[in-house]
Motif scaffolding. Structure first.
Motif, PDB file in Angstrom:
ATOM      1  N   HIS A 147      -2.585  66.608  54.239  1.00 42.05           N
ATOM      2  CA  HIS A 147      -1.662  65.715  54.954  1.00 42.05           C
ATOM      3  C   HIS A 147      -2.197  64.298  55.001  1.00 42.05           C
ATOM      4  O   HIS A 147      -3.386  64.058  54.779  1.00 42.05           O
ATOM      5  CB  HIS A 147      -1.457  66.222  56.391  1.00 42.05           C
ATOM      6  CG  HIS A 147      -2.703  66.118  57.227  1.00 42.05           C
ATOM      7  ND1 HIS A 147      -3.731  67.027  57.144  1.00 42.05           N
ATOM      8  CD2 HIS A 147      -3.087  65.197  58.144  1.00 42.05           C
ATOM      9  CE1 HIS A 147      -4.695  66.672  57.976  1.00 42.05           C
ATOM     10  NE2 HIS A 147      -4.335  65.556  58.599  1.00 42.05           N
ATOM     11  N   ASP A 149      -2.241  61.054  57.881  1.00 44.28           N
ATOM     12  CA  ASP A 149      -2.034  60.933  59.325  1.00 44.28           C
ATOM     13  C   ASP A 149      -0.721  60.222  59.659  1.00 44.28           C
ATOM     14  O   ASP A 149      -0.277  60.263  60.807  1.00 44.28           O
ATOM     15  CB  ASP A 149      -3.236  60.246  59.979  1.00 44.28           C
ATOM     16  CG  ASP A 149      -4.481  61.138  59.936  1.00 44.28           C
ATOM     17  OD1 ASP A 149      -4.311  62.362  59.776  1.00 44.28           O
ATOM     18  OD2 ASP A 149      -5.599  60.614  60.048  1.00 44.28           O
ATOM     19  N   HIS A 224      -5.833  64.348  53.302  1.00 50.21           N
ATOM     20  CA  HIS A 224      -7.045  65.086  53.636  1.00 50.21           C
ATOM     21  C   HIS A 224      -6.707  66.459  54.185  1.00 50.21           C
ATOM     22  O   HIS A 224      -5.558  66.742  54.534  1.00 50.21           O
ATOM     23  CB  HIS A 224      -7.932  64.292  54.584  1.00 50.21           C
ATOM     24  CG  HIS A 224      -7.212  63.765  55.791  1.00 50.21           C
ATOM     25  ND1 HIS A 224      -6.432  62.633  55.777  1.00 50.21           N
ATOM     26  CD2 HIS A 224      -7.156  64.228  57.058  1.00 50.21           C
ATOM     27  CE1 HIS A 224      -5.939  62.420  56.986  1.00 50.21           C
ATOM     28  NE2 HIS A 224      -6.359  63.370  57.772  1.00 50.21           N
TER      29      HIS A 224
HETATM   30 FE   LIG Z   1      -5.571  64.054  59.663  1.00 52.50          FE
END
Ligand SMILES: [Fe+2]
Length: 305
Positions: A147, A149, A224
């Protein structure tokens, strides 16, 4: 060059700094041993203050290998969210402020504040488990899914920081990936990270962005994923700052459900002001869904009139 404006911004921020790793969207900034020792000591005390306040009849020594010695008890603390966030509660207020001060001082010592207008508050302390957990890892926004952020609601113009500090850092790691492209319709919060699978599927992995002793800095487009290789614990810090230099691909700054503080205010915790909360250290009862902000009511008090 893909994401040229974003890569250029990270180049500008890290100019003159010693880097332990350099990838287009992720940099690892080397910290000095004294800076790391101050932060590691402070986070150890943060966890110890929770253990000692909650398990009232047990003895806990403030030791360097706190995770190894008391991992089982740490996992039983009531103030840990399904995502591994170790929430600040009233008995931990003093240690939170000492920790924030140690992080802010290191941040200032390496000259980073000049590049940022705001910091997201507070700093997150995260306890990650290496043991896979199907229930946790299948949640819509599980960190074990690839994903960015942005999909969690962070501003597109935010630069993220992660600092692995304690425990099995080499194994219970976070892996980093560069997407080939980031389509506009994915530049927003997603109800489920699975909606980003087409972007995640052909992303390129960065070999060693994650390192002990380094402050990892990443662009919001960096993908990440928390790795769960088997039993083991790791503690890391994470926080976000909003870059002064906005780039075209940041788009318009949307309203984000996060507490953004001007950089100077963010740096002042543990110096001229303190975070406070009355929230007791009792079992976590909030529903397991993405919180629109920090899931504890926190305030700020000046340290001196
Ligand atoms: Fe994250």
């Amino acid at each position: 060059v893909p994401f040229e404006d974003r890569v250029g911004r990270l180049d500008a921020i890290t100019r003159g700094l010693t880097l332990a790793a350099r990838y287009p969207l992720v940099r690892t900034i080397a910290l000095g041993a004294p800076q790391l020792a101050r932060i590691r000591g402070a986070v150890t005390h943060y966890l110890w203050s929770a253990l000692s306040a909650y398990f009232r009849t047990e003895v806990f020594a403030l030791r360097e290998d706190l995770l190894e010695a008391y991992g089982g008890r740490l996992l039983k603390l009531p103030n840990i969210t399904p995502g591994g966030l170790v929430l600040v509660k009233e008995p931990m207020v003093l240690s939170y402020n000492a920790l924030h001060r140690a992080v802010a001082d290191a941040f200032a010592e390496i000259g980073l504040p000049a590049h940022f207008s705001h910091g997201l508050f507070p700093i997150n302390v995260r306890l990650a488990e290496g043991t896979p957990n199907a229930r946790v890892d299948s949640r819509p926004r599980a960190s074990a899914k690839v994903h960015t952020d942005i999909w969690a609601g962070d501003p597109i113009g935010a630069v993220g920081f992660m600092l692995p500090l304690l425990g099995d850092i080499e194994r219970v790691r976070v892996d980093w990936f560069e997407p080939r492209a980031m389509p506009d319709h994915l530049l927003c919060a997603l109800a489920d990270y699975d909606h980003g699978t087409p972007v995640a599927a052909d992303a390129e992995r960065y070999a060693d962005g994650w390192q002990r002793g380094g402050l990892l800095m990443f662009d919001s487009f960096a993908l990440h994923q928390t790795q769960r290789p088997g039993p083991g614990l790791r503690v890391s810090l994470d926080f976000r700052c909003v870059a002064r230099q906005q780039v075209a691909s940041d788009g318009a700054m949307a309203d984000v459900p996060r507490t953004l503080l001007p950089m100077d205010d963010w740096l002042d915790y543990g110096h001229g002001r303190v975070l406070v909360t009355q929230d007791p250290l009792v079992p976590y009862t909030q529903p397991d869904r993405p919180a629109a902000g920090y899931p504890v009511v926190i305030g700020t008090r000046p340290l001196a009139e």
